[in-house]
Each structure stands twice: as structure tokens, then as C-alpha cells.
Design an enzyme around this catalytic site. Structure first.
Site, PDB file in Angstrom:
ATOM      1  N   ALA A   1       0.827  -1.210   0.000  1.00 60.74           N
ATOM      2  CA  ALA A   1       0.000   0.000   0.000  1.00 60.74           C
ATOM      3  C   ALA A   1       0.862   1.260   0.000  1.00 60.74           C
ATOM      4  CB  ALA A   1      -0.972  -0.039   1.167  1.00 60.74           C
ATOM      5  N   SER A   2       0.612   2.155   0.926  1.00 62.27           N
ATOM      6  CA  SER A   2       1.299   3.452   0.913  1.00 62.27           C
ATOM      7  C   SER A   2       2.781   3.372   1.250  1.00 62.27           C
ATOM      8  CB  SER A   2       0.591   4.432   1.840  1.00 62.27           C
ATOM      9  OG  SER A   2      -0.582   4.902   1.215  1.00 62.27           O
ATOM     10  N   ALA A   3       3.253   2.243   1.744  1.00 63.76           N
ATOM     11  CA  ALA A   3       4.701   2.078   1.923  1.00 63.76           C
ATOM     12  C   ALA A   3       5.403   2.067   0.571  1.00 63.76           C
ATOM     13  CB  ALA A   3       5.010   0.805   2.705  1.00 63.76           C
TER      14      ALA A   3
END
Length: 179
Positions: free
Chosen positions: A9-11
Site C-alpha cells: 500500500a502506501s509504503a
């Protein structure tokens, strides 16, 4: 375990930022140049946004648009659509809108200046030097329109290699990856 591949995801944003910064290190990308320098289809006020603004969520573009998840088009087609059909919500630099639209545009800028598609750029600039063999942008969506801000998948072992480089201020086991 260390080898289980999962969407991150946002990582993903850290990995994408590393690709962008590697191109800055190479001297082919200026974080503060107007996007119109690299993508002339961005005109008017929209053409003044910078990659720095795109990665700090202050480009003026909305955070989300269905086009970044369209899996039957390319990143080029998605960004052309953004240039022509997605209006600014604010002047570049004026407001914060968290999401992936602006990072999608920055990913296309990276392809143009780097001379490779996003997947190949990621391997050349980040995954290859770090030995990240189980990380790619196939966590959500297609290979032809990768989600620059949230579509990678990785393993704990691979992402730990990336974090080791970050902790080492761009050095990974004696090798300079980022300045």
C-alpha cells in the site's frame, strides 16, 4: 515470514520516491522544474506543478481519480488523461491533497527522463542495487499502469534491505544507492 510477498500500500511511496531521487542524483530530473518541461501536455497553471509538489501532495491535483487504477491502459495514457481531464483543486503549492494522482504524473516524468518504463526504472535504480528480488509494482493493478503511490508488493526481507539503505543514508552494505 521474511519471504511472504504482500501488497505494501502506501509504503510504496518510499520506493517510488527513491526512484525519483535516483534520477535527481543522475542529474536528469529537477525537482523544482515545471512539469511542462518534461510533459508538454500539461499546460496553463497545471503545467507549473513540480515533482517536489507532486510528491508532497501539494500539486493542486486531487488525491484520487479512477484513472490511476485503470488496468487496461498504460501509465502514459493515464497521465495524458490526467493532463486533459482532471482539473486542479487548488493552485500548485497552495493546498494539501493526499493520494496517488500527482505521484502518477511524477512516475511518468521519471519514465520520460529515465528512458525506461516504471518497472525497469525501479529495478535499475532501487531493486537491483539492493537485491530486492521479490518486490514489484504488481500488488494492485497492472504492469502497464502501475500505481506509483500504492501498488507495490514486497516481502519483509526485501523491504528491510530498503530500510537498511535509508538508515545508512543512501549506503547499502558499502554501496552508494542514493546521495
Amino acid at each position: 515470514d521474511l519471504a511472504t510477498q504482500v501488497p505494501i500500500a502506501s509504503a510504496t511511496k518510499w520506493l517510488s520516491a527513491a526512484v525519483i531521487m535516483a534520477l535527481v542524483d543522475d542529474g536528469v530530473l529537477d525537482l523544482d522544474a515545471p512539469v511542462s518541461r518534461y510533459l508538454p501536455q500539461f499546460t496553463g497553471q497545471k503545467g507549473t506543478m513540480t515533482v517536489r509538489q507532486m510528491f508532497s501532495h501539494t500539486s493542486g491535483l486531487p488525491g484520487q481519480d479512477p484513472i490511476i487504477g485503470a488496468d487496461r491502459i498504460t501509465l502514459t495514457q493515464a497521465v495524458d488523461y490526467i493532463a486533459n481531464n482532471v482539473p486542479l483543486r487548488a493552485a500548485p503549492g497552495a493546498e494539501f491533497f493526499y493520494g496517488g494522482v500527482s505521484m502518477h504524473v511524477a512516475g511518468r516524468v521519471a519514465e520520460v527522463v529515465g528512458g525506461l518504463d516504471w518497472a525497469a526504472l525501479f529495478v535499475a535504480k532501487v531493486a537491483g542495487p539492493l537485491g530486492m528480488t521479490a518486490t514489484d509494482y504488481l500488488g494492485i493493478g497492472s504492469a502497464s499502469n502501475p500505481r506509483i503511490a500504492g501498488g507495490a508488493r514486497s516481502t519483509l526481507g526485501d523491504y528491510a534491505r530498503f530500510m537498511e539503505m535509508i538508515e545508512g543514508r543512501g549506503l547499502f552494505r558499502g554501496r552508494r544507492v542514493l546521495s
